[in-house]
Design an enzyme around this catalytic site. Sequence first.
Site, PDB file in Angstrom:
ATOM      1  CD  GLU A   1      28.838  78.461  66.953  1.00  0.00           C
ATOM      2  OE1 GLU A   1      28.205  79.185  67.763  1.00  0.00           O
ATOM      3  OE2 GLU A   1      28.286  77.847  66.016  1.00  0.00           O
TER       4      GLU A   1
ATOM      5  CG  ASN B   1      30.342  76.482  63.114  1.00  0.00           C
ATOM      6  OD1 ASN B   1      31.322  76.467  63.844  1.00  0.00           O
ATOM      7  ND2 ASN B   1      29.244  77.155  63.410  1.00  0.00           N
TER       8      ASN B   1
ATOM      9  CE  LYS C   1      25.975  74.959  65.072  1.00  0.00           C
ATOM     10  NZ  LYS C   1      25.988  76.412  65.299  1.00  0.00           N
TER      11      LYS C   1
ATOM     12  CD  GLU D   1      25.441  78.544  62.734  1.00  0.00           C
ATOM     13  OE1 GLU D   1      26.139  77.517  62.673  1.00  0.00           O
ATOM     14  OE2 GLU D   1      24.883  78.939  63.770  1.00  0.00           O
TER      15      GLU D   1
ATOM     16  CB  CYS E   1      26.352  76.653  68.964  1.00  0.00           C
ATOM     17  SG  CYS E   1      25.218  77.968  69.488  1.00  0.00           S
TER      18      CYS E   1
ATOM     19  CG  ASN F   1      29.194  82.748  68.658  1.00  0.00           C
ATOM     20  OD1 ASN F   1      29.693  83.851  68.801  1.00  0.00           O
ATOM     21  ND2 ASN F   1      29.916  81.664  68.421  1.00  0.00           N
TER      22      ASN F   1
HETATM   23  N1  CDV Z   1      25.245  79.496  66.826  1.00  0.00           N
HETATM   24  C1  CDV Z   1      24.100  78.818  67.083  1.00  0.00           C
HETATM   25  O1  CDV Z   1      23.988  77.641  66.760  1.00  0.00           O
HETATM   26  N2  CDV Z   1      23.121  79.517  67.682  1.00  0.00           N
HETATM   27  C2  CDV Z   1      21.813  78.958  67.946  1.00  0.00           C
HETATM   28  C3  CDV Z   1      20.771  80.049  67.889  1.00  0.00           C
HETATM   29  C4  CDV Z   1      20.487  80.459  66.516  1.00  0.00           C
HETATM   30  C5  CDV Z   1      19.471  79.609  68.519  1.00  0.00           C
HETATM   31  C6  CDV Z   1      21.738  78.283  69.311  1.00  0.00           C
HETATM   32  O2  CDV Z   1      21.193  77.176  69.371  1.00  0.00           O
HETATM   33  O3  CDV Z   1      22.170  78.869  70.300  1.00  0.00           O
END
Ligand code: CDV
Length: 316
Positions: free
Chosen positions: A50, A110, A127, A146, A172, A197
């Site tokens: 990501e 994103n 996303k 975000e 993510c 991330n």
């Molecule tokens: N980049 C993300 O979406 N990170 C989230 C964190 C904030 C918990 C994740 O679900 O990994």
Amino acid sequence: MSTLKRPYGIAVAQLGPIHLADSRAAVVKRLIELLRESKSRGAKFVVFPELALTTFFPRYWMTEEEAVERFFERSMPGPETKPLFDLAAEFGIGFYLGYAELTPDGRRFNTAILTDEKAKIVGRYRKIHLPGHSHHIETAPFQHLEKKFFEVGNEGFKVWDALGARIGMCICNDRRWAETYRVMGLQSAEIVALGYNTPSWNIHWNEPPHLRMFHHLLSLQGNAYQNGIWVAAAAKCGKEDGFHMIGGSAIVAPTGEITAQAQSEEDELIFTSADLSIGETFREHVFNFAKHRRPEHYKLIVERTGAGAPLGTAPD
Ligand code: CDV
């Protein structure tokens, strides 16, 4: 000769930290190195993380204009990313790449793209489950903005017939939600690719740090099994300018078993010579959706967002 029924080389290209001072060109060089290694391992498809071209900038408070100026891509490929596309086309390898997308009409997402053997973009995912907040949290050691920098994705969870497989994408936080995978499972997904991330500290509650890795793997493994899919998950990890994020990039089979997992928090390629037919077996038997699903009893899933009152009454 391979004994696999439907052999398919999947690579996951984990990235170590990208610092604020690192240029796009330097990052693309690292991606190209990982692409070369994917080629030498026999990959058909490689998954990058990501927001793979920059540091994880939602941790910093700044205006949207400043974020756009420093961290968003106006075109894909752009001048800095074109060498990656050129080499991928030469190798005949498709890829998933996450980046911050600025649309021609100024919208911010994103985003991840999927390319085919000729490095043509054949799929795009924006996303949907955006974590974090949009205001400045003074007391937090870092932000998770975000919800400030991105709009919720407007194109749904899709699956593409590409690269000799049915491939779906998510990003993510999406990986923690059962709905993400089931919507793609219902489109006969065979592989779900994702980048992430994940900060090792949760700024919202005092979550024990070891649970971060456990919940990451649990989400991949449970959902791979329940949908009969391969899941390929690429981290950006390690300490970016002192802010630590978990590694644990992994490839998971439809059995729910991990077939490859990163050992480091640096740039690292992991690879599996997958057999796509394993998923077919699960989707024909225990998770034969057409035969066993009962959508008439799942209505609350689309009718309610948050948990509400129970429906139970005493039986007649
Ligand atoms: N980049 C993300 O979406 N990170 C989230 C964190 C904030 C918990 C994740 O679900 O990994």
